[in-house]
Design a protein around this motif. Sequence first.
Motif, PDB file in Angstrom:
ATOM      1  N   VAL A 177      43.856  33.095  44.624  1.00 46.08           N
ATOM      2  CA  VAL A 177      42.969  34.207  44.277  1.00 46.08           C
ATOM      3  C   VAL A 177      41.523  33.764  44.506  1.00 46.08           C
ATOM      4  O   VAL A 177      41.094  32.718  44.010  1.00 46.08           O
ATOM      5  CB  VAL A 177      43.171  34.638  42.813  1.00 46.08           C
ATOM      6  CG1 VAL A 177      42.119  35.667  42.399  1.00 46.08           C
ATOM      7  CG2 VAL A 177      44.576  35.210  42.611  1.00 46.08           C
ATOM      8  N   VAL A 178      40.771  34.563  45.255  1.00 46.30           N
ATOM      9  CA  VAL A 178      39.362  34.256  45.532  1.00 46.30           C
ATOM     10  C   VAL A 178      38.536  34.516  44.275  1.00 46.30           C
ATOM     11  O   VAL A 178      38.701  35.539  43.616  1.00 46.30           O
ATOM     12  CB  VAL A 178      38.842  35.126  46.702  1.00 46.30           C
ATOM     13  CG1 VAL A 178      37.359  34.881  46.943  1.00 46.30           C
ATOM     14  CG2 VAL A 178      39.652  34.851  47.962  1.00 46.30           C
ATOM     15  N   LYS A 179      37.647  33.587  43.950  1.00 43.88           N
ATOM     16  CA  LYS A 179      36.840  33.731  42.739  1.00 43.88           C
ATOM     17  C   LYS A 179      35.355  33.929  43.038  1.00 43.88           C
ATOM     18  O   LYS A 179      34.528  33.913  42.127  1.00 43.88           O
ATOM     19  CB  LYS A 179      37.010  32.486  41.859  1.00 43.88           C
ATOM     20  CG  LYS A 179      38.417  32.298  41.326  1.00 43.88           C
ATOM     21  CD  LYS A 179      38.475  31.064  40.454  1.00 43.88           C
ATOM     22  CE  LYS A 179      39.873  30.803  39.954  1.00 43.88           C
ATOM     23  NZ  LYS A 179      39.938  29.578  39.138  1.00 43.88           N
ATOM     24  N   ASP A 180      35.023  34.106  44.307  1.00 41.21           N
ATOM     25  CA  ASP A 180      33.608  34.255  44.664  1.00 41.21           C
ATOM     26  C   ASP A 180      33.409  35.380  45.679  1.00 41.21           C
ATOM     27  O   ASP A 180      32.666  35.236  46.654  1.00 41.21           O
ATOM     28  CB  ASP A 180      33.036  32.938  45.184  1.00 41.21           C
ATOM     29  CG  ASP A 180      33.792  32.391  46.387  1.00 41.21           C
ATOM     30  OD1 ASP A 180      34.809  32.995  46.797  1.00 41.21           O
ATOM     31  OD2 ASP A 180      33.354  31.375  46.946  1.00 41.21           O
ATOM     32  N   VAL A 181      34.090  36.498  45.443  1.00 34.66           N
ATOM     33  CA  VAL A 181      33.911  37.662  46.313  1.00 34.66           C
ATOM     34  C   VAL A 181      32.443  38.109  46.200  1.00 34.66           C
ATOM     35  O   VAL A 181      31.896  38.191  45.096  1.00 34.66           O
ATOM     36  CB  VAL A 181      34.838  38.818  45.887  1.00 34.66           C
ATOM     37  CG1 VAL A 181      34.571  40.069  46.714  1.00 34.66           C
ATOM     38  CG2 VAL A 181      36.305  38.393  46.046  1.00 34.66           C
ATOM     39  N   PRO A 182      31.790  38.404  47.336  1.00 31.30           N
ATOM     40  CA  PRO A 182      30.393  38.884  47.249  1.00 31.30           C
ATOM     41  C   PRO A 182      30.346  40.287  46.680  1.00 31.30           C
ATOM     42  O   PRO A 182      30.643  41.262  47.353  1.00 31.30           O
ATOM     43  CB  PRO A 182      29.935  38.858  48.715  1.00 31.30           C
ATOM     44  CG  PRO A 182      31.197  38.929  49.530  1.00 31.30           C
ATOM     45  CD  PRO A 182      32.270  38.269  48.722  1.00 31.30           C
ATOM     46  N   ALA A 227      42.606  43.491  45.012  1.00 27.19           N
ATOM     47  CA  ALA A 227      42.211  43.659  43.612  1.00 27.19           C
ATOM     48  C   ALA A 227      42.259  42.320  42.876  1.00 27.19           C
ATOM     49  O   ALA A 227      41.385  42.025  42.054  1.00 27.19           O
ATOM     50  CB  ALA A 227      43.126  44.676  42.932  1.00 27.19           C
ATOM     51  N   ASP A 228      43.268  41.483  43.181  1.00 27.54           N
ATOM     52  CA  ASP A 228      43.374  40.171  42.529  1.00 27.54           C
ATOM     53  C   ASP A 228      42.092  39.365  42.724  1.00 27.54           C
ATOM     54  O   ASP A 228      41.628  38.690  41.803  1.00 27.54           O
ATOM     55  CB  ASP A 228      44.534  39.365  43.120  1.00 27.54           C
ATOM     56  CG  ASP A 228      45.893  39.909  42.712  1.00 27.54           C
ATOM     57  OD1 ASP A 228      45.939  40.938  42.012  1.00 27.54           O
ATOM     58  OD2 ASP A 228      46.903  39.307  43.108  1.00 27.54           O
ATOM     59  N   ASP A 229      41.515  39.430  43.925  1.00 23.91           N
ATOM     60  CA  ASP A 229      40.304  38.662  44.217  1.00 23.91           C
ATOM     61  C   ASP A 229      39.112  39.185  43.416  1.00 23.91           C
ATOM     62  O   ASP A 229      38.284  38.401  42.939  1.00 23.91           O
ATOM     63  CB  ASP A 229      39.981  38.725  45.714  1.00 23.91           C
ATOM     64  CG  ASP A 229      41.101  38.172  46.578  1.00 23.91           C
ATOM     65  OD1 ASP A 229      41.669  37.125  46.210  1.00 23.91           O
ATOM     66  OD2 ASP A 229      41.418  38.790  47.609  1.00 23.91           O
ATOM     67  N   LEU A 230      39.036  40.490  43.260  1.00 23.44           N
ATOM     68  CA  LEU A 230      37.935  41.062  42.479  1.00 23.44           C
ATOM     69  C   LEU A 230      38.092  40.697  41.005  1.00 23.44           C
ATOM     70  O   LEU A 230      37.118  40.365  40.323  1.00 23.44           O
ATOM     71  CB  LEU A 230      37.882  42.583  42.655  1.00 23.44           C
ATOM     72  CG  LEU A 230      37.832  43.103  44.098  1.00 23.44           C
ATOM     73  CD1 LEU A 230      37.541  44.602  44.115  1.00 23.44           C
ATOM     74  CD2 LEU A 230      36.802  42.369  44.935  1.00 23.44           C
ATOM     75  N   ILE A 231      39.330  40.761  40.521  1.00 22.14           N
ATOM     76  CA  ILE A 231      39.609  40.374  39.136  1.00 22.14           C
ATOM     77  C   ILE A 231      39.274  38.895  38.944  1.00 22.14           C
ATOM     78  O   ILE A 231      38.662  38.503  37.942  1.00 22.14           O
ATOM     79  CB  ILE A 231      41.079  40.672  38.786  1.00 22.14           C
ATOM     80  CG1 ILE A 231      41.313  42.188  38.769  1.00 22.14           C
ATOM     81  CG2 ILE A 231      41.459  40.061  37.434  1.00 22.14           C
ATOM     82  CD1 ILE A 231      42.779  42.595  38.723  1.00 22.14           C
ATOM     83  N   GLY A 232      39.672  38.069  39.908  1.00 19.28           N
ATOM     84  CA  GLY A 232      39.380  36.639  39.822  1.00 19.28           C
ATOM     85  C   GLY A 232      37.890  36.355  39.794  1.00 19.28           C
ATOM     86  O   GLY A 232      37.427  35.476  39.071  1.00 19.28           O
TER      87      GLY A 232
END
Length: 199
Positions: A190-195, A48-53
């Motif tokens: 935290v990933v900031k470029d989730v596809p 979820a953190d990655d999607l939020i990021g």
Amino acid sequence: PTFRHELYPPYKGNRPPVPQQFLAQCDDLFETLNRLNIPFYQVPKYEADDLIGTVASQTSEYGVDTLIFTSDLDLLQLVDSLVEVEVFSQYGPRRLFDENAAIQRFGGISPKYIPDFKGLAGDPSDNLPGVKGIGKIAATAILRAKLNLEGVYDDLDSISELPIRGAKRVTGLLRDNECEAFKMRGLATVVKDVPMDID
């Protein structure tokens, strides 16, 4: 499981499994969100953190002020001039973190370098050891002087001159664990470029 578990199997290995009662309610939760026309996102192998990021990064590109409401301090690394994080806890009052508050919380370290801090000091809540033998105080002093891991390893010998306890020992630990430090930073970032398609 996420891509972090693939890179480091012990990731979050110290946590109990997700309660079955919660999992059983997810379908009802998603149905309710759909009925209320509240968007939600799911992407396999990301947290979820990655999607939020990713959402916060995209809203920032459009100059939109963003408020993240969470109980997870990991998201403080997303704080910048347009992104604030309001942290709530069942044990105390909510706290709003803008850039200045986040810097103060991490002893003078910019929010974007929180993963570098965790690369050195670790993060027990995610079962990330960091560089064993380097604690929060030393990690804070090192990053206040060197900014990030690249700065640390570009001039590693100067670490022994910093006013920290056991500076020479710390320099040796850093030298012996360079790969581990960068790996831990990557896992804590935290990933900031989730596809994902954001409405």
